[in-house]
Design an enzyme around this catalytic site. Structure first.
Site, mmCIF file in Angstrom:
data_model
loop_
_atom_site.group_PDB
_atom_site.id
_atom_site.type_symbol
_atom_site.label_atom_id
_atom_site.label_comp_id
_atom_site.label_asym_id
_atom_site.label_seq_id
_atom_site.Cartn_x
_atom_site.Cartn_y
_atom_site.Cartn_z
ATOM 1 N N GLU A 35 -6.218 -7.863 0.153
ATOM 2 C CA GLU A 35 -6.751 -7.603 1.153
ATOM 3 C C GLU A 35 -8.333 -7.111 1.173
ATOM 4 O OE1 GLU A 35 -4.848 -4.756 3.900
ATOM 5 O OE2 GLU A 35 -2.879 -5.441 3.534
ATOM 6 N N GLU B 232 0.770 -1.322 -0.056
ATOM 7 C CA GLU B 232 -0.063 0.005 -0.115
ATOM 8 C C GLU B 232 0.873 1.047 0.056
ATOM 9 O OE1 GLU B 232 -2.970 -0.068 3.266
ATOM 10 O OE2 GLU B 232 -4.160 -1.748 2.264
#
Length: 396
Positions: free
Chosen positions: A288, A187
């Protein structure tokens, strides 16, 4: 989804089989909302960086050693395999592999990662090692190790990140029967970073992994950019890249508009992602995602911070009650919540298998029922077998 030429000897067939996995969150990288009890040491500890700084290295090491040795054990790997999963994604911070002088972080995580790879081998699971935190923080989230400002890409932080990738790739180049992939960085916050710099880092990270092994897949984060329009054409065989996975993370709870969606709107949004995943030119996973339709879990938005859903987060307006979801157990959720979570999980499974598969966040939490896969499985909210459907055909 297009094929990747020359798969070589990768020990999982990402072209023809689906990734069905779970993250081992909050283990080798702390997150206050996953293990609130660890952070009951005063308000100065809001992430692993400040936890270690507040307690000092000796106390922090002793506490973390207890946590590392107990939070995930061999029995977890057996249960993960028994649920029909085939992958675990294991977050780890740069400081475990290539610590930077002056950091307060403690080391000692790698022996547990070594042990986990052995457990995975015994259970028939594949491991994706995920570099979850980079020097300076790549996103300012507490799960990067250090909440606050985004200072990655400044100074030597990128080369230091490559040092960590090199350390992981070299350490596990003899374990590619299990360690089938390494994610270069979790991320990176594309909207505030230099995107060309992210791509350049991915190229260098790819080369770093390839110097160690041709038999590991290299995983790149979408950096919160649009999947087909931004990433198609990058890191594909015609430009010299083999065996690359694009990882996108899909949560529908971190903005007022998303948290205000009805259950059916959450399902529709998940289903709409399917064609976008299928429109990429690389293997693409949702690395995720969650059963949660609220941001109610204690400290999910950061240590001491409230939730948008119940209006306790700054600048938010109340959607509903967080009763039973701030802390609690799956068994104690309302019947409506149980139905909505099961329906939402099923829709996401259907959508995300339009491409290369999925990795749920997360295997266990101390007290966040919407996120606790082991608890969701035990209470029938996560399908068993994985292709079982109480709500078939939600995505058409």
């Amino acid at each position: 989804m297009s094929s990747q030429l020359g798969q070589r000897d990768v020990a999982f067939d990402y072209q023809n089989n689906k990734v069905r996995g779970v993250n081992l969150g909050g283990w080798l990288v702390l997150e206050p909302w996953i293990t609130p009890s660890i952070f009951s040491v005063g308000d100065s500890a809001i992430d692993e960086y400040t936890y270690s700084r507040t307690l000092g290295k000796d106390t922090a090491f002793n506490n973390l050693q207890r946590h590392w040795s107990s939070w995930i054990t061999q029995s977890d790997f057996s249960a993960i395999a028994a649920a029909g999963l085939n992958h675990v994604r294991i977050p780890i911070g740069y400081w475990a592999v290539a610590p930077v002088d002056g950091d307060p972080y403690v080391q000692g995580q790698l022996p547990y990662l070594d042990q986990a790879i052995g457990w995975a081998r015994g259970a028939g699971l594949k491991v994706m090692i995920d570099l979850h935190g980079a020097p300076g923080s790549q996103n300012g989230f507490d799960n990067s190790g250090q909440a606050g400002s985004v200072n990655w890409q400044q100074g030597n932080t990128v080369s230091q990140t490559l040092d960590a990738i090199n350390g992981l790739a070299q350490r596990y180049k003899g374990d590619t029967d299990v360690v089938t992939s390494i994610e270069l960085l979790n991320e990176p916050l594309g909207p505030v970073l230099n995107l060309d710099g992210i791509k350049s880092f991915y190229g260098d990270g790819y080369d770093t992994v390839r110097q160690a092994s041709n038999d590991m897949v290299v995983v790149i984060s979408d950096a919160f950019q649009d999947l087909p329009s931004f990433w198609n054409g990058f890191a594909i065989p015609s430009t010299g890249f083999q065996n690359v996975i694009l990882d996108t993370h899909q949560y529908q709870i971190f903005s007022p508009g998303e948290v205000g969606r009805s259950p059916s709107e959450h399902v529709s949004a998940a289903c709409e992602l399917g064609p976008r995943l299928a429109g990429t030119d690389k293997w693409t996973i949702v690395g995720e995602w969650t059963g949660a339709q609220t941001d109610c879990a204690k400290w999910l938005n950061g240590y001491g911070k409230g939730a948008r859903y119940d209006g306790t987060f700054p600048g938010s307006s109340r959607v509903g009650s967080c009763d039973g979801k701030y802390t609690g157990r799956v068994a104690d959720l309302s019947d409506d919540d149980k139905r909505n979570i099961r329906s939402f999980i099923e829709a996401q499974l259907d959508a995300y298998e339009r491409d290369s598969g999925w990795v749920f966040w997360t295997w266990k939490t101390e007290s966040a029922p919407e996120w606790h896969m082991q608890d969701l499985l035990s209470n029938g909210l996560f399908p068993q077998p994985l292709n079982s459907r109480n709500y078939p055909g939600q995505c058409g």
